[in-house]
Scaffold this motif. Structure first.
Motif, short mmCIF file in Angstrom:
data_model
loop_
_atom_site.label_atom_id
_atom_site.label_comp_id
_atom_site.label_asym_id
_atom_site.label_seq_id
_atom_site.Cartn_x
_atom_site.Cartn_y
_atom_site.Cartn_z
N TYR A 273 -11.50 42.51 -0.26
CA TYR A 273 -11.57 41.25 -1.24
C TYR A 273 -10.56 41.40 -2.39
O TYR A 273 -10.01 40.30 -2.78
CB TYR A 273 -12.84 40.92 -1.69
N LEU A 274 -10.51 42.64 -2.96
CA LEU A 274 -9.48 42.79 -3.89
C LEU A 274 -7.99 42.66 -3.40
O LEU A 274 -7.24 42.02 -4.23
CB LEU A 274 -9.57 44.36 -4.41
N ALA A 275 -7.50 42.73 -2.34
CA ALA A 275 -6.55 42.67 -1.63
C ALA A 275 -6.12 41.19 -1.48
O ALA A 275 -5.16 40.61 -1.86
CB ALA A 275 -6.10 43.56 -0.22
N GLN A 276 -7.26 40.35 -1.16
CA GLN A 276 -7.09 38.84 -0.77
C GLN A 276 -6.86 38.13 -2.02
O GLN A 276 -6.22 37.21 -2.39
CB GLN A 276 -8.28 38.37 -0.23
N ALA A 277 -7.75 38.81 -3.02
CA ALA A 277 -7.38 38.13 -4.62
C ALA A 277 -6.04 38.26 -5.08
O ALA A 277 -5.48 37.42 -5.90
CB ALA A 277 -8.59 38.73 -5.50
N SER A 278 -5.51 39.49 -4.85
CA SER A 278 -4.19 39.92 -5.52
C SER A 278 -3.24 38.92 -4.57
O SER A 278 -2.21 38.59 -5.44
CB SER A 278 -3.79 41.45 -5.14
N ALA A 279 -3.33 38.82 -3.54
CA ALA A 279 -2.38 38.13 -2.83
C ALA A 279 -2.50 36.64 -3.22
O ALA A 279 -1.28 35.80 -3.23
CB ALA A 279 -2.72 38.14 -1.12
N HIS B 51 -8.71 32.23 -14.70
CA HIS B 51 -10.07 32.78 -14.32
C HIS B 51 -10.13 33.85 -13.42
O HIS B 51 -10.81 34.86 -13.69
CB HIS B 51 -10.90 31.45 -13.94
N LEU B 52 -9.12 33.56 -12.17
CA LEU B 52 -9.29 35.03 -11.21
C LEU B 52 -8.55 35.98 -11.86
O LEU B 52 -9.04 37.36 -11.55
CB LEU B 52 -8.48 34.45 -9.87
N SER B 53 -7.34 35.93 -12.63
CA SER B 53 -6.66 37.04 -13.28
C SER B 53 -7.55 37.86 -14.16
O SER B 53 -7.56 38.94 -14.06
CB SER B 53 -5.65 36.37 -13.91
N LEU B 54 -8.62 37.20 -14.86
CA LEU B 54 -9.57 37.53 -15.79
C LEU B 54 -10.50 38.55 -15.10
O LEU B 54 -10.70 39.70 -15.37
CB LEU B 54 -10.10 36.44 -16.70
N VAL C 118 -15.39 37.12 -7.11
CA VAL C 118 -13.91 37.07 -6.96
C VAL C 118 -13.61 36.33 -5.62
O VAL C 118 -12.60 35.95 -5.59
CB VAL C 118 -13.80 38.63 -6.87
N MET C 119 -14.56 36.52 -4.69
CA MET C 119 -14.09 35.81 -3.38
C MET C 119 -14.07 34.59 -3.59
O MET C 119 -13.16 33.62 -3.15
CB MET C 119 -15.09 36.22 -2.21
N ASP C 120 -15.06 33.65 -4.23
CA ASP C 120 -15.05 32.47 -4.41
C ASP C 120 -14.09 31.90 -5.36
O ASP C 120 -13.45 30.67 -4.99
CB ASP C 120 -16.52 32.09 -5.13
N ARG C 121 -13.72 32.58 -6.24
CA ARG C 121 -12.58 32.04 -7.06
C ARG C 121 -11.28 32.18 -6.30
O ARG C 121 -10.39 31.48 -6.61
CB ARG C 121 -12.43 32.83 -8.50
#
Length: 511
Positions: free
Chosen positions: A411-417, A458-461, A477-480
């Motif tokens: 999920y961290l990779a998905q957030a980064s992408a 918000h997601l970056s924070l 993190v996943m929702d955002r």
């Protein structure tokens, strides 16, 4: 900031529903019932978005296959050998329709112009052989057993001289389309002649150049601009005339995302014409001139450029010694004893200069407003990428401390992408907005832009939290991440629809 974050959590951070009518990633049972959703209706997630286009990524073998099919087609229609059909296609830049049209009107004329020998071509065999009594006009060799080579025109030279000639054309000059006879002749060396004559590695280079001509000559094909990538992208639905109504973004198999229209990295939602203007504006010395216009003034008499270096408004031009007021650009003699504050602000002598100065300053401030935000997202995207590189090294630790599997921590990779894509989109929204005329559509665009920007922050924070905290924040993190993707989709969809409908009006000419 804390109140805003709390409100966001209330709306999107609690429970499995992300606020958009579909479940969050965790616990999804999609497909568990054996129905994959493809029976009657294509799933919403697989339908093409308004800002997406249909395209195909081609490998070198795919390109070769298309070349072969085109050659076979022309060969069967015209009754020519594959080699001569290929020579004709190269002459007409792989445009078989244009080839057939001209060939029908004047077969012999077309063959001659293309450099195809019309004398018994199908029976000619290219070979390297000795010829008794031969003398090479290039190297002046005439020794016994000297190997020679010639095309259908029978202009014969020693094989070594001919090989060097062809090799130089291919390797040094990058030629593949029009390698003519080494003599004073217009007959073109075809594929079989090249293969017979040159070394295998040179022939491989020749094949590569042929592939390049095939792609470069076709307006519906483009090479992926990523370094060392050998894929090409085919898009039949987009041509040069469509680039004011669509931003044709494609993704190569190598992972590089770029614009099919101009080859630049993904610049949605801004059209190619505006992107080129914006890049030129940012790099051009015109902005330096704009700064000079905003921070300096011209002498009203000799037009010399003057920069104020003190507090006094009484200026004296060093060039012509003319005395004037810095505030109103009027003659200083008109100010009488009111030297300390311009009492002649509305005097006609300074009105035009003041208007020009105000316009220059306003133009500069407007440009800097958009440029600073454009540059900020470009820099933030780089920082987000560096942050993920550092975070990835700790993902193994997160597995061991939280009990998660490697798949679960993705999920961290998905957030980064998501951050990378959203930052890239936001960056170009400011270039797009800079050229937009102010109207109701512009206000809607800016509202979508603001929503996406807030979601990204918000997601970056969250993404920047210490790695040991990210396990507990997984659902948030996943929702955002989903919310950011949705806001980006909304912005790009609305902009794409506006482009297709011709709703957007610009301050500059884009055609």
């Amino acid at each position: 900031m804390s109140d805003m974050s709390d409100d966001y959590d209330d709306d999107y951070g609690q429970g499995s529903d992300d606020g958009f009518g579909y479940e969050s990633y965790e616990g999804s049972d999609y497909g568990d019932d054996g129905n994959d959703g493809f029976d009657d209706v294509k799933p919403e997630s697989l339908k093409r978005k308004p800002y997406e286009i249909a395209y195909e990524v081609l490998s070198v073998s795919d390109i070769q296959k298309q070349q072969d099919e085109l050659i076979e087609q022309v060969s069967s229609i015209l009754g020519l050998s594959n080699e001569n059909a290929m020579t004709l296609l190269l002459y007409f830049k792989w445009n078989n329709d244009r080839l057939l049209e001209h060939y029908t009107e004047d077969p012999e004329g077309v063959l001659k112009k293309a450099g195809v020998s019309i004398s018994d071509d199908d029976k000619f065999v290219y070979e390297i052989k000795p010829v008794e009594g031969f003398f090479c006009d290039i190297c002046c060799e005439d020794r016994e057993g000297l190997m020679t080579f010639a095309l259908e025109c029978d202009h014969r030279f020693c094989a070594e001289c001919y090989r060097q000639y062809a090799t130089q054309k291919i390797v040094d000059e990058g030629e593949s389309r029009n390698i003519t006879c080494a003599g004073d002749c217009t007959v073109v060396m075809n594929d079989s002649a090249i293969k017979t004559l040159v070394e295998p590695q040179v022939y491989g280079r020749y094949q590569t150049l042929l592939h390049r001509t095939f792609v470069l000559d076709n307006e519906h094909l483009i090479w992926c601009p990523a370094p060392n990538c050998e894929y090409a992208v085919k898009c039949d639905d987009v041509s040069a005339k469509d680039l004011t109504s669509v931003v044709p973004t494609v993704t190569c198999k190598c992972g590089h995302r770029f614009c099919f229209g101009c080859g630049l990295p993904d610049h949605q939602p801004s059209i190619c014409a505006l992107v080129k203007k914006w890049i030129k504006k940012c790099e051009d010395d015109s902005e330096t001139a704009n700064w000079i216009s905003a921070h300096t003034k011209e002498c009203p008499k000799c037009r010399a450029t003057i920069e104020k270096n003190g507090g006094c408004n009484h200026m004296t031009c060093r060039k012509c010694k003319y005395e004037f007021c810095w505030i109103c650009i009027g003659n200083w003699a008109e100010h009488g004893t009111s030297w300390y504050n311009c009492s002649r602000y509305d005097e006609k002598s300074g009105v035009d200069a003041r208007d020009s100065q105000a316009k220059s300053r306003a133009s500069l401030e407007r440009y800097l407003h958009y440029y600073n935000r454009y540059a900020n997202h470009e820099q933030s995207a780089k920082l987000d990428q560096d942050l993920y590189v550092r975070t990835e090294k700790k993902m193994t630790q997160l597995q061991s401390t939280s009990g998660m599997s490697w798949i679960e921590v993705q999920y961290l990779a998905q957030a980064s992408a998501a951050l990378q894509e959203c930052r890239q989109t936001l960056k170009w929204t400011y270039a797009f907005a800079f050229y937009l005329e102010r109207n109701n559509d512009t206000h809607i665009f800016e509202d979508n832009q603001q929503d996406l920007e807030l979601a990204v922050e918000h997601l970056s924070l969250l993404f920047g939290k210490p790695i040991h905290e990210l396990a507990e924040l997984k659902v948030q993190v996943m929702d955002r991440t989903a919310y950011c993707n949705k806001r980006r989709e909304n912005l790009l969809s609305d902009t794409a629809k506006g482009l297709a409908e011709g709703r957007w009006k610009y301050q500059v000419q884009v055609k």
